[in-house]
Enzyme design. Structure first.
Site, PDB file in Angstrom:
ATOM      1  N   GLU A   1       0.764  -1.389   0.024  1.00 10.37           N
ATOM      2  CA  GLU A   1       0.013  -0.003  -0.092  1.00 10.37           C
ATOM      3  C   GLU A   1       0.858   1.329   0.032  1.00 10.37           C
ATOM      4  O   GLU A   1       0.459   2.046   0.802  1.00 10.37           O
ATOM      5  CB  GLU A   1      -0.874   0.215   1.014  1.00 10.37           C
ATOM      6  CG  GLU A   1      -1.932  -1.219   1.157  1.00 10.37           C
ATOM      7  CD  GLU A   1      -2.575  -1.171   2.547  1.00 10.37           C
ATOM      8  OE1 GLU A   1      -2.650  -0.382   3.295  1.00 10.37           O
ATOM      9  OE2 GLU A   1      -3.675  -2.088   2.343  1.00 10.37           O
TER      10      GLU A   1
ATOM     11  N   GLU B   1      -5.906 -10.843  -1.219  1.00 13.90           N
ATOM     12  CA  GLU B   1      -6.845 -10.802   0.042  1.00 13.90           C
ATOM     13  C   GLU B   1      -8.108 -10.688  -0.426  1.00 13.90           C
ATOM     14  O   GLU B   1      -9.118  -9.967   0.129  1.00 13.90           O
ATOM     15  CB  GLU B   1      -6.389  -9.436   0.643  1.00 13.90           C
ATOM     16  CG  GLU B   1      -4.881  -9.362   0.856  1.00 13.90           C
ATOM     17  CD  GLU B   1      -4.348  -8.059   1.772  1.00 13.90           C
ATOM     18  OE1 GLU B   1      -5.400  -7.413   2.380  1.00 13.90           O
ATOM     19  OE2 GLU B   1      -3.303  -7.750   1.811  1.00 13.90           O
TER      20      GLU B   1
HETATM   21  C1  XIL Z   1      -5.939  -6.761   8.717  1.00 15.62           C
HETATM   22  C2  XIL Z   1      -6.013  -7.987   9.459  1.00 15.62           C
HETATM   23  O1  XIL Z   1      -6.937  -9.081   8.767  1.00 15.62           O
HETATM   24  C3  XIL Z   1      -6.596  -7.771  10.768  1.00 15.62           C
HETATM   25  O2  XIL Z   1      -6.895  -8.679  11.485  1.00 15.62           O
HETATM   26  C4  XIL Z   1      -6.015  -6.572  11.412  1.00 15.62           C
HETATM   27  O3  XIL Z   1      -6.519  -6.153  12.467  1.00 15.62           O
HETATM   28  C5  XIL Z   1      -5.823  -5.451  10.299  1.00 15.62           C
HETATM   29  O4  XIL Z   1      -5.299  -5.950   9.249  1.00 15.62           O
HETATM   30  N1  XIL Z   1      -5.024  -5.057   3.947  1.00 15.62           N
HETATM   31  C6  XIL Z   1      -3.907  -5.697   4.339  1.00 15.62           C
HETATM   32  C7  XIL Z   1      -4.059  -6.651   5.401  1.00 15.62           C
HETATM   33  O5  XIL Z   1      -2.740  -5.573   3.572  1.00 15.62           O
HETATM   34  O6  XIL Z   1      -2.573  -6.513   6.233  1.00 15.62           O
HETATM   35  C8  XIL Z   1      -5.046  -6.149   6.384  1.00 15.62           C
HETATM   36  O7  XIL Z   1      -5.305  -7.309   7.330  1.00 15.62           O
HETATM   37  C9  XIL Z   1      -6.509  -6.138   5.736  1.00 15.62           C
HETATM   38  C10 XIL Z   1      -6.125  -4.930   4.520  1.00 15.62           C
END
Ligand code: XIL
Length: 386
Positions: free
Chosen positions: A179, A295
């Site tokens: 990001e 994701e």
């Molecule tokens: C999220 C996790 O799923 C949560 O448990 C944590 O509290 C916050 O992060 N994009 C990403 C991930 O790259 O690392 C994030 O994961 C979700 C959004």
């Protein structure tokens, strides 16, 4: 400091993304949450799957890897863990490799949970994916007191070297930088204003990839990004910025091997343009990069309460999206962010107003295969081999 309230910033960012699609939302009790002209088509869609084969087997049949992100405590739930073993060919730690999890103090590393997850993956013949070496979120409490212009490079170098050395040769791929782009931050290069940018300048990205490559020559080194999926002004800006960044990195000979597209999708209506997305994927591939869907999930926060309706819309989103992205042969892996609705970050990050449980993933809360599972199975079965 720009990165003060970590959790709330994260929450705000994602809320912003979802709100971007709000104008087109039809909050109702019918399939019109989907797209009015397509309601009939959606009602008729069959989601019929042949056989009972797992997602990992169906993916493997087309030369694709399927798996999911999860956490150590979730895998202590034996029913969940056996579903995970059945469906997944790759595991990504949802939090265990982030700075706040690995770095209890400036001089210490705690690899216990990450090691445990790697062990679990290996025992169960799964690949292991790293997430993430450089990010502006989930930095430890001590970070803002300790890291500064003078020592940031040393901290970043040491962090990347220590993590990649430990897991060298054992990672399928790793998100080196996560990001790094935020057009709304107003810079000409569209880079996000993060502590790393502030301390090290724009070259921190290249530095991170070069450092990772120096210690792990096997892992696929990934740049991972959000918000690339939709046909909105914001989506256009992010896709353009990512392409420019990737071109810049490649032209300097940076050891970067793939783009990760997070793919946190929304169930409610938001402009999606398959041609635009395909063109973007083709441009990334033409730089000699692979693509990972890192994701994937479909938030159903604004959809009707009714399970049957919600599940049908969520499934359609999975199917429509995967159909488009899997046509691009540079896409080598698909990971969902979680596997079962029993354990999903959306329960706390994007809860429903009616407080009903969210249903964003392929398996239900009781670990049953949902229509979203069928949709993924169909998309894998019908995609070209790679
Ligand atoms: C999220 C996790 O799923 C949560 O448990 C944590 O509290 C916050 O992060 N994009 C990403 C991930 O790259 O690392 C994030 O994961 C979700 C959004």
């Amino acid at each position: 400091m720009m990165f003060k309230p970590l959790q709330s910033r994260r929450h705000f960012l994602h809320a912003g993304l979802f709100l971007a699609g709000m104008s087109a939302v039809a909050v109702g009790k019918t399939l019109s949450d989907y797209r009015s002209q397509a309601v009939e088509d959606l009602q008729k869609r069959s989601f019929e799957v042949s056989g009972q084969g797992s997602l990992k087997k169906r993916a493997a049949a087309i030369g694709l890897i399927y798996g999911a992100a999860t956490m150590r405590p979730y895998l202590a739930d034996l029913d969940f863990s056996s579903s995970f073993i059945r469906e997944c060919g790759i595991l990504a730690p949802e939090n265990e490799l982030k700075w706040d999890a690995l770095r209890p103090s400036p001089s210490q590393f705690d690899f216990r949970n990450a090691d445990w997850l790697l062990g679990f993956a290996r025992r169960n013949s799964m690949l292991f994916r790293g997430h993430t070496l450089v990010w502006h979120m989930q930095l430890p409490q001590w970070f803002k007191e300790v890291v500064n212009h003078q020592n940031a490079e040393k901290f970043l170098q040491e962090h990347i070297a220590t993590v990649t050395k430990r897991y060298a040769g054992q990672m399928h791929s790793i998100d080196v930088v996560n990001e790094a782009i935020e057009p709304a931050d107003g810079r000409r290069d569209q880079l996000r204003k993060t502590p790393w940018l502030e301390f090290l300048g724009p070259d921190y990205i290249e530095f991170a990839f070069r450092t990772a490559a120096a210690y792990d020559s096997k892992a696929i080194l990934v740049y991972n990004e959000l918000g690339l999926e939709y046909d909105t002004a914001d989506g256009d800006a992010r896709r353009n910025a990512v392409l420019k960044l990737l071109e810049r990195l490649k032209s300097k000979g940076t050891p970067i091997h793939a783009l990760g597209i997070q793919s946190h999708l929304v169930g409610h209506s938001i402009p999606f343009n398959s041609d635009k997305l395909r063109k973007f994927l083709a441009s990334v591939a033409s730089l000699g990069l692979k693509i990972l869907i890192t994701e994937l999930d479909v938030v159903d926060q604004k959809l009707a309460l009714d399970f049957a309706i919600r599940d049908r819309i969520v499934a359609a989103r999975y199917q429509d999206y995967l159909k488009v992205v899997l046509r691009e042969r540079a896409v080598i892996a698909v990971l969902t962010w979680g596997l079962s609705d029993r354990y999903t970050w959306h329960s706390s990050y994007n809860p429903r107003k009616d407080l009903a449980p969210v249903r964003p993933l392929p398996l239900s809360n009781s670990l049953k295969r949902k229509l979203a599972w069928n949709a993924m199975a169909i998309a894998f079965d019908q995609a070209p081999k790679r």
